[in-house]
Design a protein around this motif. Structure first.
Motif, mmCIF file in Angstrom:
data_model
loop_
_atom_site.group_PDB
_atom_site.id
_atom_site.type_symbol
_atom_site.label_atom_id
_atom_site.label_comp_id
_atom_site.label_asym_id
_atom_site.label_seq_id
_atom_site.Cartn_x
_atom_site.Cartn_y
_atom_site.Cartn_z
ATOM 1 N N GLN A 25 114.939 76.618 11.626
ATOM 2 C CA GLN A 25 113.711 75.960 12.059
ATOM 3 C C GLN A 25 114.028 74.768 12.939
ATOM 4 N N LEU A 343 105.087 71.567 8.628
ATOM 5 C CA LEU A 343 105.291 72.666 7.697
ATOM 6 C C LEU A 343 106.759 73.076 7.718
ATOM 7 N N CYS A 345 109.880 75.551 6.706
ATOM 8 C CA CYS A 345 110.085 76.971 6.409
ATOM 9 C C CYS A 345 111.577 77.268 6.304
ATOM 10 N N CYS A 389 107.510 79.330 3.402
ATOM 11 C CA CYS A 389 106.996 78.020 3.796
ATOM 12 C C CYS A 389 106.770 77.151 2.564
ATOM 13 N N ASN A 413 103.141 82.038 0.003
ATOM 14 C CA ASN A 413 103.865 81.233 0.990
ATOM 15 C C ASN A 413 104.990 82.023 1.658
#
Length: 432
Positions: A25, A343, A345, A389, A413
């Motif tokens: 990410q 957010l 992840c 997530c 999620n």
């Protein structure tokens, strides 16, 4: 700065800083995204009425040349909003056309007399004042070249103080170029960087991590404070060995650059007499086989490329791919100019991948309070992928109207999907 240019006399012995370990990410641009408005004024705050995401054509041509009639209207119709102008043409006429069509222009190595006359044109996005200096100017000659750039930029800012300067450069990965490449990143208001991974000597291409490395290095060197634009590989070069990527490969390189912080895309290159002189087959809806005897722009003393029927079909196919991508980028661009969402992840990939992090992703705001999650498979293998997530997801859907039959919300999620080789996913999320 992470790397400050103090002189280049010792460049050959300098150590290139190691790249940090790759992360799945990307969390770049959390506090604001460096970009410009349509007239090249730098900004970080997103404004839907002013913020500009360039979708550009490299080497745009307007008017008659070598028996062919060109019109910038072609690019407007194809979804481009930016034209890098082939420098050997009537720039005044091209700027007039850009103004009329609502296109933004990058003017390469502008004649200063013309620039002083036309600097107030609403069509001018940036003055391109350097091209590939890190690759073709030696360490010994670089300080003088940097000094000339400073002088040129000072003159342009004396009459056009608000517009950003643009420097085009290569990948910045080879150690022999790295120190001077870093020096030019310090100079540039905007860096447009190319990295062309589809190359005969590396065939078959197994991954496109090098694109990610170029973008990430540029952002680190500029501390994320300057716009970085990606020049995509949408051409073949019979002399040097680059070949046309297919639709998935082209899309993956572009989204890899965007995930790693790029805030604009320029497709290299429109097919014309100019590109053919350099043995480059570009994209065009109606390419011709032979432009005849064109000037030796690249001083190679070699005749211009005469395209085969197969190459003409490749050029047309690439045009269609670029046009389709332009439509996507127009929808995705506004999200990319907004601060990255918080957010978090994690990614688990199942398959015969080679890189430590084969999936790269970023999360951005979308419309109506939703989020856009962009994920790219940088390898040429199919992967089963779980994206987990740190918050629950109420709804999951494709961001664009495209079928994604293997996408599921396996848990509140957990996104589960199967990525094709060099596959790209654009998910629309609404958090619970």
């Amino acid at each position: 700065m992470l790397l400050v240019f103090l002189g280049l006399s010792a460049c050959q012995s300098a150590t290139v800083a190691d790249d940090p370990p790759a992360a799945a990410q990307q969390m770049v641009h959390r506090e604001g995204v460096p970009h410009t408005d349509a007239q090249g004024h730098l900004r970080r705050d997103y404004d839907p009425a002013r913020s500009f995401f360039p979708i550009g054509v490299y080497h745009a041509v307007h008017g008659e040349a070598f028996g062919q009639q060109h019109d910038l209207a072609l690019f407007k119709q194809a979804g481009f909003n930016t034209v890098h102008l082939w420098p050997v043409q009537n720039i005044d006429a091209a700027l007039d056309a850009a103004e009329r069509l609502g296109l933004q222009a990058i003017v390469e190595n502008p004649d200063e007399t013309l620039a002083r006359r036309r600097w107030q044109s609403p069509a001018i996005l940036a003055w391109m004042l350097e091209n590939e200096a890190a690759q073709f100017v030696s360490d010994a000659d670089t300080p003088a070249r940097l000094a000339v750039f400073d002088q040129t930029l000072a003159r342009f800012r004396s009459f056009d103080p608000g517009r950003a300067s643009l420097i085009v450069d290569g990948a910045g990965l080879a150690p022999i170029y790295y120190q001077r490449w870093a020096a030019w990143r310090e100079k540039a208001d905007i860096s447009a960087l190319f990295n062309y991974p589809f190359f005969r000597r590396a065939y078959p291409v197994q991954n496109i991590e090098r694109v990610a490395r170029t973008m990430s290095r540029a952002l680190r060197l500029t501390e994320g404070k300057k716009p970085i634009w990606y020049i995509s590989q949408a051409f073949a070069d019979t002399r040097m060995g680059w070949y046309m990527p297919d639709a998935e490969q082209l899309r993956a390189t572009i989204y890899t650059a965007l995930v790693h912080g790029a805030t604009g895309v320029i497709h290299f290159s429109y097919d014309s007499h100019g590109t053919r002189d350099g043995d480059v087959l570009g994209y065009s809806p109606s390419p011709i086989a032979d432009y005849g005897e064109v000037p030796d722009y690249d001083t190679s003393k070699k005749p211009a490329l005469v395209a085969t029927p197969q190459q003409l079909r490749q050029s047309q196919a690439m045009w269609r791919q670029v046009v389709a991508l332009n439509r996507e980028l127009a929808l995705v661009g506004p999200s990319l100019l907004q601060p990255t969402a918080d957010l978090a992840c994690t990614v688990k990939a199942d398959g015969p991948y080679r890189r430590s992090q084969p999936i790269r992703l970023i999360v951005k705001p979308a419309d109506n309070g939703d989020l856009l999650l962009i994920a790219v498979n940088i390898e040429d293998v199919a992967l089963n992928v779980d994206i987990t997530c740190d918050r629950g997801i109420a709804t999951l859907a494709p961001f664009l109207p495209a079928a994604m039959p293997e996408m599921t919300l396996a848990e509140p999620n957990l996104i589960r999907d199967r990525f094709t080789p060099f596959g790209v996913r654009l998910y629309r999320l609404r958090l619970a």
